[in-house]
Each structure stands twice: as C-alpha cells, then as structure tokens.
Design a protein around this motif. Structure first.
Motif, PDB file in Angstrom:
ATOM      1  N   GLY A 110      33.729  44.447  34.488  1.00  0.00           N
ATOM      2  CA  GLY A 110      34.507  45.060  35.562  1.00  0.00           C
ATOM      3  C   GLY A 110      35.409  44.078  36.281  1.00  0.00           C
ATOM      4  O   GLY A 110      36.244  44.485  37.106  1.00  0.00           O
ATOM      5  N   PHE A 111      35.253  42.781  35.965  1.00  0.00           N
ATOM      6  CA  PHE A 111      36.045  41.737  36.631  1.00  0.00           C
ATOM      7  C   PHE A 111      37.542  41.906  36.385  1.00  0.00           C
ATOM      8  O   PHE A 111      38.349  41.763  37.303  1.00  0.00           O
ATOM      9  CB  PHE A 111      35.574  40.362  36.134  1.00  0.00           C
ATOM     10  CG  PHE A 111      36.507  39.245  36.435  1.00  0.00           C
ATOM     11  CD1 PHE A 111      36.532  38.668  37.692  1.00  0.00           C
ATOM     12  CD2 PHE A 111      37.381  38.757  35.468  1.00  0.00           C
ATOM     13  CE1 PHE A 111      37.396  37.617  37.978  1.00  0.00           C
ATOM     14  CE2 PHE A 111      38.243  37.714  35.738  1.00  0.00           C
ATOM     15  CZ  PHE A 111      38.253  37.148  36.996  1.00  0.00           C
ATOM     16  N   PHE A 112      37.929  42.232  35.154  1.00  0.00           N
ATOM     17  CA  PHE A 112      39.341  42.251  34.784  1.00  0.00           C
ATOM     18  C   PHE A 112      40.112  43.326  35.546  1.00  0.00           C
ATOM     19  O   PHE A 112      41.218  43.091  36.049  1.00  0.00           O
ATOM     20  CB  PHE A 112      39.476  42.455  33.278  1.00  0.00           C
ATOM     21  CG  PHE A 112      38.701  41.458  32.471  1.00  0.00           C
ATOM     22  CD1 PHE A 112      39.159  40.162  32.330  1.00  0.00           C
ATOM     23  CD2 PHE A 112      37.491  41.806  31.878  1.00  0.00           C
ATOM     24  CE1 PHE A 112      38.444  39.230  31.603  1.00  0.00           C
ATOM     25  CE2 PHE A 112      36.771  40.882  31.142  1.00  0.00           C
ATOM     26  CZ  PHE A 112      37.237  39.597  31.003  1.00  0.00           C
ATOM     27  N   GLY A 113      39.557  44.508  35.652  1.00  0.00           N
ATOM     28  CA  GLY A 113      40.236  45.582  36.376  1.00  0.00           C
ATOM     29  C   GLY A 113      40.351  45.294  37.859  1.00  0.00           C
ATOM     30  O   GLY A 113      41.389  45.569  38.475  1.00  0.00           O
ATOM     31  N   LEU A 114      39.309  44.705  38.440  1.00  0.00           N
ATOM     32  CA  LEU A 114      39.350  44.404  39.871  1.00  0.00           C
ATOM     33  C   LEU A 114      40.339  43.288  40.184  1.00  0.00           C
ATOM     34  O   LEU A 114      40.976  43.291  41.241  1.00  0.00           O
ATOM     35  CB  LEU A 114      37.957  44.024  40.373  1.00  0.00           C
ATOM     36  CG  LEU A 114      37.039  45.194  40.740  1.00  0.00           C
ATOM     37  CD1 LEU A 114      35.643  44.690  41.047  1.00  0.00           C
ATOM     38  CD2 LEU A 114      37.594  45.975  41.914  1.00  0.00           C
ATOM     39  N   LEU A 115      40.473  42.320  39.281  1.00  0.00           N
ATOM     40  CA  LEU A 115      41.414  41.227  39.517  1.00  0.00           C
ATOM     41  C   LEU A 115      42.844  41.761  39.586  1.00  0.00           C
ATOM     42  O   LEU A 115      43.610  41.388  40.484  1.00  0.00           O
ATOM     43  CB  LEU A 115      41.292  40.175  38.422  1.00  0.00           C
ATOM     44  CG  LEU A 115      42.230  38.977  38.541  1.00  0.00           C
ATOM     45  CD1 LEU A 115      41.992  38.233  39.848  1.00  0.00           C
ATOM     46  CD2 LEU A 115      42.071  38.039  37.350  1.00  0.00           C
ATOM     47  N   LEU A 116      43.213  42.629  38.662  1.00  0.00           N
ATOM     48  CA  LEU A 116      44.554  43.218  38.696  1.00  0.00           C
ATOM     49  C   LEU A 116      44.679  44.217  39.835  1.00  0.00           C
ATOM     50  O   LEU A 116      45.712  44.292  40.505  1.00  0.00           O
ATOM     51  CB  LEU A 116      44.863  43.881  37.354  1.00  0.00           C
ATOM     52  CG  LEU A 116      45.062  42.950  36.154  1.00  0.00           C
ATOM     53  CD1 LEU A 116      45.304  43.759  34.892  1.00  0.00           C
ATOM     54  CD2 LEU A 116      46.215  41.992  36.403  1.00  0.00           C
ATOM     55  N   GLY A 117      43.641  45.002  40.061  1.00  0.00           N
ATOM     56  CA  GLY A 117      43.695  46.004  41.127  1.00  0.00           C
ATOM     57  C   GLY A 117      43.789  45.406  42.513  1.00  0.00           C
ATOM     58  O   GLY A 117      44.300  46.043  43.439  1.00  0.00           O
ATOM     59  N   SER A 118      43.290  44.171  42.671  1.00  0.00           N
ATOM     60  CA  SER A 118      43.345  43.534  43.990  1.00  0.00           C
ATOM     61  C   SER A 118      44.775  43.377  44.488  1.00  0.00           C
ATOM     62  O   SER A 118      45.024  43.353  45.702  1.00  0.00           O
ATOM     63  CB  SER A 118      42.655  42.167  43.950  1.00  0.00           C
ATOM     64  OG  SER A 118      43.320  41.294  43.043  1.00  0.00           O
ATOM     65  N   MET A 119      45.743  43.290  43.586  1.00  0.00           N
ATOM     66  CA  MET A 119      47.141  43.175  44.004  1.00  0.00           C
ATOM     67  C   MET A 119      47.611  44.453  44.699  1.00  0.00           C
ATOM     68  O   MET A 119      48.471  44.414  45.577  1.00  0.00           O
ATOM     69  CB  MET A 119      48.015  42.839  42.806  1.00  0.00           C
ATOM     70  CG  MET A 119      47.824  41.420  42.292  1.00  0.00           C
ATOM     71  SD  MET A 119      48.988  40.926  41.009  1.00  0.00           S
ATOM     72  CE  MET A 119      48.288  41.791  39.608  1.00  0.00           C
ATOM     73  N   CYS A 120      47.054  45.597  44.305  1.00  0.00           N
ATOM     74  CA  CYS A 120      47.390  46.853  44.979  1.00  0.00           C
ATOM     75  C   CYS A 120      46.831  46.873  46.402  1.00  0.00           C
ATOM     76  O   CYS A 120      47.499  47.320  47.339  1.00  0.00           O
ATOM     77  CB  CYS A 120      46.835  48.040  44.179  1.00  0.00           C
ATOM     78  SG  CYS A 120      47.500  48.205  42.520  1.00  0.00           S
ATOM     79  N   VAL A 121      45.606  46.387  46.563  1.00  0.00           N
ATOM     80  CA  VAL A 121      44.996  46.323  47.899  1.00  0.00           C
ATOM     81  C   VAL A 121      45.758  45.349  48.781  1.00  0.00           C
ATOM     82  O   VAL A 121      45.979  45.606  49.975  1.00  0.00           O
ATOM     83  CB  VAL A 121      43.514  45.923  47.789  1.00  0.00           C
ATOM     84  CG1 VAL A 121      42.878  45.802  49.170  1.00  0.00           C
ATOM     85  CG2 VAL A 121      42.746  46.936  46.953  1.00  0.00           C
ATOM     86  N   ILE A 122      46.199  44.230  48.209  1.00  0.00           N
ATOM     87  CA  ILE A 122      47.004  43.268  48.953  1.00  0.00           C
ATOM     88  C   ILE A 122      48.300  43.909  49.430  1.00  0.00           C
ATOM     89  O   ILE A 122      48.704  43.755  50.592  1.00  0.00           O
ATOM     90  CB  ILE A 122      47.297  42.041  48.066  1.00  0.00           C
ATOM     91  CG1 ILE A 122      46.062  41.157  47.959  1.00  0.00           C
ATOM     92  CG2 ILE A 122      48.476  41.230  48.606  1.00  0.00           C
ATOM     93  CD1 ILE A 122      46.206  40.015  46.988  1.00  0.00           C
ATOM     94  N   THR A 123      48.953  44.647  48.544  1.00  0.00           N
ATOM     95  CA  THR A 123      50.217  45.290  48.900  1.00  0.00           C
ATOM     96  C   THR A 123      50.026  46.294  50.026  1.00  0.00           C
ATOM     97  O   THR A 123      50.805  46.327  50.990  1.00  0.00           O
ATOM     98  CB  THR A 123      50.808  46.003  47.671  1.00  0.00           C
ATOM     99  OG1 THR A 123      51.012  45.044  46.627  1.00  0.00           O
ATOM    100  CG2 THR A 123      52.131  46.663  48.008  1.00  0.00           C
ATOM    101  N   LEU A 124      48.987  47.107  49.926  1.00  0.00           N
ATOM    102  CA  LEU A 124      48.742  48.105  50.974  1.00  0.00           C
ATOM    103  C   LEU A 124      48.403  47.439  52.298  1.00  0.00           C
ATOM    104  O   LEU A 124      48.832  47.901  53.367  1.00  0.00           O
ATOM    105  CB  LEU A 124      47.616  49.046  50.553  1.00  0.00           C
ATOM    106  CG  LEU A 124      47.256  50.145  51.552  1.00  0.00           C
ATOM    107  CD1 LEU A 124      48.459  51.042  51.828  1.00  0.00           C
ATOM    108  CD2 LEU A 124      46.073  50.972  51.058  1.00  0.00           C
ATOM    109  N   GLY A 125      47.636  46.348  52.261  1.00  0.00           N
ATOM    110  CA  GLY A 125      47.299  45.646  53.493  1.00  0.00           C
ATOM    111  C   GLY A 125      48.527  45.115  54.207  1.00  0.00           C
ATOM    112  O   GLY A 125      48.655  45.236  55.430  1.00  0.00           O
TER     113      GLY A 125
END
Length: 289
Positions: free
Chosen positions: A92-107
């Motif tokens: 599950g690490f790979f999806g969360l690493l890329l997905g974290s950029m979406c959370v960063i953008t929203l923040g």
C-alpha cells in the motif's frame, strides 16, 4: 398692549430608556449570538465541501491509493513470486506516496486560494479572530484528510491481505494493522496540515505547492545522486529523514537500516507542523489581510 412672546424651543424627544441602562434602548429583531470556534468550524466545513477542488483532489487521491494498491496486489497474486513472509500491507506504500501529493495540494488550496480570490477579506470580516479562523481550517481539514485516508488505506489493506494469503505473505499482527491504517492516516493528515500552514504563510497556491512537493521528493532524489564518499553522512541523513522513507516505516519496510523507527515519523511530523503552525499564527496576526 403687550406683544406676544415667541414659543420656547422644545427639547427633542428622547428614546425610552432600557430598564438597566440610561442609553437609548433598541431591541433588534435579529437575535445576537456570541460566536465561538464551533461557528468557525461550521463555516469552514461548508466551504471545504462546497468547492470543486475538494472533490477533485480527494477523488484522485482515492483512485490513486486504491487503484495502485489493488493493482500491485493483483500483479503479485498473478505472478509466481513469493513474498517470503513479508507483510502484504507494505504494497500500500506506493499508492499512498503518490496520493499524498493530492492531500498536499488540497491543504495548500484550503488557505492560499482565499488570498488569491480575495475571499479572505470576507472570512476575516465575518470572523475577526484570525487565530480562530486558522484553527477552524486546520481542524476541518485534518479530520477530512484523516477519514478519507483511513477508508482508502483500510480497503487496500483488506484487499491485499485477501489476495496474497496464498503467496507466502504472513498474516499481519494487530500492531501492523494499526500502523498500516490508523498510523499512516495520521501521518498523511499531518503532512496535509503542514501544507495548509505553508499556504497560510506563503499566501500563493503555486508557490506553496512547489515548496511542499520539493519537501516531499527533493531529499530522496538528491540523496540518490550523492555518489561522493565525503557526502555519505549527508546522503544517509537525507534518506533517513525523507518523507518517503518515513512513510515506509509505517509498513516496517524502511529504505535504510538506521533512522526513524516505530512511531518516530509521526512525532517528527507533529513537531514540524506545530512549529510551522505557531509561525503562521504570528504572521497572521502581524500582516494585513
């Protein structure tokens, strides 16, 4: 014969005094309610769920986390490879690493976009307490990011455990489940909260997103190209404290043999975010809107 006297000027009419005061009394038909943090939280919740950027960024985040997570699990399950007793949650690490950029953008957009559109003036007029506004934004965003990450990470963890149980994967312990779902969700939510604070400090969406993407990827990329022996300690430090490595710690699959372990990445993220939040609060009180 006496001449008539002009009428004496009369005193202007006075408003009826209130029972407890001698000032002019007036009863407003609109009830006056003392505002508090709950009102600011309700306002920020209305804003974050009504803008399109929230749906787009969180939608892409869920697609990346679940899509890449299930894809990695299906790829391993369809091959003849054996995990050799490794925990299936690590995929599950790979999806969360890329997905974290979406959370960063929203923040970043949660705070910086209001400065770009000028909506921050309306927000501060409605709630003059600037610290309360920043706290409300932080609370609402953190809860949204944590819940969405928890749901996505839990779905991936359950699916991967089911798909890989016959491919040499061991059954995760309770502690591994907790770190791979609750722990990693807290870390991603704190990373997004740091982005929100950076957006409040920089007040520019593109600039703040660039800073956070650089913080996410730059240390790891720089360390990979440090070949000189004299820079070995710097390379090791960048690898150990890079965000990808700290994220991998939650899956007991660190990129290095030293550095943060256990829950250390969560405390590091919490400390950095708290310092940045204090700086953003001071600047918010000193600067003009």
């Amino acid at each position: 014969m006496s001449t008539p006297q002009p009428p004496l000027p009369q005193a202007p009419p006075t408003w009826p005094a209130t029972p407890d005061s001698r000032t002019p009394g007036y009863t407003s038909p609109i009830p006056v309610v003392r505002t508090h943090l709950g009102h600011a939280i309700a306002s920020e919740w209305t804003k974050i769920r009504s803008v399109r950027s929230t749906m787009w960024t969180l939608g892409v985040f869920v697609l990346l986390v679940i899509g890449i997570g299930l894809g990695a699990g299906a790829l391993v399950a369809s091959s003849s490879s054996d995990l050799g007793g490794e925990s299936p949650l690590s995929l599950g690490f790979f999806g969360l690493l890329l997905g974290s950029m979406c959370v960063i953008t929203l923040g970043v957009l949660t705070t910086a976009s209001e400065y770009g559109t000028g909506m921050i003036r309306t927000t501060m007029t409605a709630c003059p307490s600037r610290g309360r506004v920043l706290a409300a934004k932080a609370i609402v965003f953190f809860l949204v990011a944590f819940v969405v990450t928890l749901v996505a990470a839990s779905v991936v963890a359950l699916a991967q455990t089911s798909m890989l149980e016959n491919h040499g994967a061991r059954v995760p312990t309770g502690g591994e489940w907790f770190k791979g779902t609750i722990g990693v969700s807290l870390f991603i939510a704190l990373l997004g909260l740091l982005s929100l604070v950076i957006g409040s400090i920089v007040r520019h969406s593109a600039g703040a997103i660039t800073i956070m993407i650089g913080l996410l990827l730059a240390p790891l990329v720089i360390a990979l190209f440090m070949f000189a022996e004299s820079l070995s300690k710097v390379r090791t430090g960048l690898l150990e404290y890079s965000i990808p490595n700290q994220l991998s710690v939650f899956y007991s699959n660190s990129l290095t043999s030293s550095g943060p372990t256990g829950w250390d990445p969560l405390w590091i993220a919490l400390g950095v975010t708290a310092v940045a939040f204090a700086g953003a609060f001071v600047l918010l009180e000193k600067r003009d809107v």
